[in-house]
Design a protein around this motif. Sequence first.
Motif, mmCIF file in Angstrom:
data_model
loop_
_atom_site.group_PDB
_atom_site.id
_atom_site.type_symbol
_atom_site.label_atom_id
_atom_site.label_comp_id
_atom_site.label_asym_id
_atom_site.label_seq_id
_atom_site.Cartn_x
_atom_site.Cartn_y
_atom_site.Cartn_z
ATOM 1 N N LYS A 21 0.832 -1.198 0.000
ATOM 2 C CA LYS A 21 0.000 0.000 0.000
ATOM 3 C C LYS A 21 0.867 1.248 0.000
ATOM 4 C CE LYS A 21 -3.988 -1.885 2.368
ATOM 5 N NZ LYS A 21 -4.890 -1.734 3.492
ATOM 6 N N ARG A 22 0.364 2.289 -0.616
ATOM 7 C CA ARG A 22 1.047 3.588 -0.663
ATOM 8 C C ARG A 22 0.938 4.232 0.706
ATOM 9 N NH1 ARG A 22 3.492 7.914 -0.842
ATOM 10 N NH2 ARG A 22 3.449 9.393 -2.552
ATOM 11 N N ARG A 23 2.029 4.775 1.180
ATOM 12 C CA ARG A 23 2.030 5.449 2.475
ATOM 13 C C ARG A 23 2.386 6.910 2.278
ATOM 14 N NH1 ARG A 23 2.515 2.147 7.195
ATOM 15 N NH2 ARG A 23 3.548 3.909 8.143
ATOM 16 N N PHE A 24 1.623 7.768 2.911
ATOM 17 C CA PHE A 24 1.886 9.197 2.875
ATOM 18 C C PHE A 24 2.473 9.631 4.209
ATOM 19 C CE2 PHE A 24 -1.916 8.986 -0.029
ATOM 20 C CZ PHE A 24 -1.203 9.202 -1.194
ATOM 21 N N GLY A 25 2.994 10.835 4.250
ATOM 22 C CA GLY A 25 3.563 11.368 5.479
ATOM 23 C C GLY A 25 2.561 12.141 6.320
ATOM 24 N N GLY A 26 1.311 12.124 5.923
ATOM 25 C CA GLY A 26 0.279 12.842 6.658
ATOM 26 C C GLY A 26 -1.099 12.437 6.174
ATOM 27 N N THR A 27 -2.102 13.079 6.719
ATOM 28 C CA THR A 27 -3.471 12.772 6.326
ATOM 29 C C THR A 27 -3.795 13.426 4.987
ATOM 30 O OG1 THR A 27 -4.362 14.716 7.429
ATOM 31 C CG2 THR A 27 -4.179 12.704 8.750
ATOM 32 N N GLU A 28 -4.911 13.043 4.423
ATOM 33 C CA GLU A 28 -5.341 13.640 3.157
ATOM 34 C C GLU A 28 -5.572 15.146 3.320
ATOM 35 O OE1 GLU A 28 -8.846 13.348 -0.235
ATOM 36 O OE2 GLU A 28 -8.698 11.777 1.269
ATOM 37 N N ALA A 29 -6.129 15.543 4.448
ATOM 38 C CA ALA A 29 -6.371 16.970 4.695
ATOM 39 C C ALA A 29 -5.051 17.747 4.753
ATOM 40 C CB ALA A 29 -7.156 17.161 5.989
ATOM 41 N N GLN A 30 -4.030 17.172 5.385
ATOM 42 C CA GLN A 30 -2.726 17.828 5.455
ATOM 43 C C GLN A 30 -2.100 17.940 4.066
ATOM 44 O OE1 GLN A 30 -0.940 15.089 8.236
ATOM 45 N NE2 GLN A 30 -0.986 16.614 9.890
ATOM 46 N N ILE A 31 -2.241 16.895 3.270
ATOM 47 C CA ILE A 31 -1.673 16.906 1.921
ATOM 48 C C ILE A 31 -2.392 17.929 1.055
ATOM 49 C CG2 ILE A 31 -1.376 15.542 -0.185
ATOM 50 C CD1 ILE A 31 -0.909 13.114 1.691
ATOM 51 N N ARG A 32 -3.718 17.977 1.145
ATOM 52 C CA ARG A 32 -4.472 18.959 0.354
ATOM 53 C C ARG A 32 -4.132 20.393 0.778
ATOM 54 N NH1 ARG A 32 -7.542 16.743 -3.257
ATOM 55 N NH2 ARG A 32 -8.398 14.667 -2.956
ATOM 56 N N SER A 33 -3.924 20.599 2.062
ATOM 57 C CA SER A 33 -3.525 21.914 2.552
ATOM 58 C C SER A 33 -2.143 22.293 2.013
ATOM 59 C CB SER A 33 -3.507 21.909 4.082
ATOM 60 O OG SER A 33 -2.948 23.088 4.580
ATOM 61 N N HIS A 151 0.451 18.980 -9.297
ATOM 62 C CA HIS A 151 -0.910 19.049 -8.776
ATOM 63 C C HIS A 151 -1.708 17.852 -9.273
ATOM 64 C CE1 HIS A 151 -4.352 21.260 -7.069
ATOM 65 N NE2 HIS A 151 -5.031 20.627 -8.012
ATOM 66 N N ALA A 152 -1.604 17.556 -10.562
ATOM 67 C CA ALA A 152 -2.318 16.405 -11.133
ATOM 68 C C ALA A 152 -1.807 15.097 -10.527
ATOM 69 C CB ALA A 152 -2.161 16.394 -12.648
ATOM 70 N N GLU A 153 -0.498 15.016 -10.298
ATOM 71 C CA GLU A 153 0.077 13.802 -9.731
ATOM 72 C C GLU A 153 -0.409 13.562 -8.298
ATOM 73 O OE1 GLU A 153 4.485 12.022 -8.748
ATOM 74 O OE2 GLU A 153 4.260 13.381 -10.464
ATOM 75 N N VAL A 154 -0.446 14.620 -7.508
ATOM 76 C CA VAL A 154 -0.924 14.481 -6.124
ATOM 77 C C VAL A 154 -2.386 14.057 -6.115
ATOM 78 C CG1 VAL A 154 -1.466 15.757 -4.013
ATOM 79 C CG2 VAL A 154 0.745 16.061 -5.108
ATOM 80 N N GLU A 155 -3.200 14.706 -6.931
ATOM 81 C CA GLU A 155 -4.622 14.348 -6.996
ATOM 82 C C GLU A 155 -4.799 12.888 -7.408
ATOM 83 O OE1 GLU A 155 -7.223 15.911 -5.962
ATOM 84 O OE2 GLU A 155 -6.361 17.886 -5.610
ATOM 85 N N ALA A 156 -4.010 12.430 -8.379
ATOM 86 C CA ALA A 156 -4.107 11.043 -8.839
ATOM 87 C C ALA A 156 -3.682 10.069 -7.741
ATOM 88 C CB ALA A 156 -3.257 10.844 -10.087
ATOM 89 N N GLU A 157 -2.606 10.388 -7.022
ATOM 90 C CA GLU A 157 -2.153 9.503 -5.949
ATOM 91 C C GLU A 157 -3.154 9.453 -4.798
ATOM 92 O OE1 GLU A 157 1.860 9.299 -4.537
ATOM 93 O OE2 GLU A 157 2.598 10.213 -6.381
ATOM 94 N N LEU A 158 -3.752 10.594 -4.468
ATOM 95 C CA LEU A 158 -4.756 10.605 -3.403
ATOM 96 C C LEU A 158 -5.988 9.804 -3.812
ATOM 97 C CD1 LEU A 158 -4.578 14.280 -2.094
ATOM 98 C CD2 LEU A 158 -3.832 12.203 -0.916
ATOM 99 N N ALA A 159 -6.388 9.933 -5.075
ATOM 100 C CA ALA A 159 -7.559 9.185 -5.553
ATOM 101 C C ALA A 159 -7.271 7.692 -5.626
ATOM 102 C CB ALA A 159 -7.983 9.706 -6.921
ATOM 103 N N ALA A 160 -6.067 7.311 -6.004
ATOM 104 C CA ALA A 160 -5.713 5.900 -6.137
ATOM 105 C C ALA A 160 -5.472 5.223 -4.796
ATOM 106 C CB ALA A 160 -4.467 5.761 -7.009
#
Length: 168
Positions: A21-33, A151-160
């Motif tokens: 699974k893909r792991r981020f360094g924060g929540t979706e809200a933090q990434i969108r901010s 921006h497109a890459e982040v949106e795609a990774e968050l959606a996936a």
Amino acid sequence: MIDPKPATPSSQASGKSSGKKRRFGGTEAQIRSALKFYKVMAYLTGTMLLLLCAELVARYGFGQYLFAGGTNAVTGHPFGFGFADAEPAGVLNGMNVSVTVLIVHGWMYVVYLISNFRLWSLMRWPFLKLVLLALGGVVPFLSFIVEKKFHAEVEAELAANPQAPQRY
């Protein structure tokens, strides 16, 4: 007894496995901010960089500074807003807008780098992406191109990866 298995190249050896699974360094809200902050800073820094380029062309190409206010050094009349000679000084006691553009772009670039680092660390991207993000603030027009791509890459990774766990 356990039978040894030969080493075979697999997707796990390259660090990319289909089951991982893909792991981020924060929540979706933090990434969108962070993404929104980066977007705003990319446009502001890119615009200031274009103004800086125009100012450098005026200064080194035509020997002119952009001034606001002051007194015309030759005629003694009040000077409103416009270009005047850099050497010798064409305006006395006026605000040098050209130097202001230099200073504002410099500090804005520092804040832009902070926004780059924040987004990069939350997305857990490779270091090369941070370098590319940073170049957006020093190469004219690149901040607009890089912003759109990332921006497109982040949106795609968050959606996936809607259920990507946090790093902490």
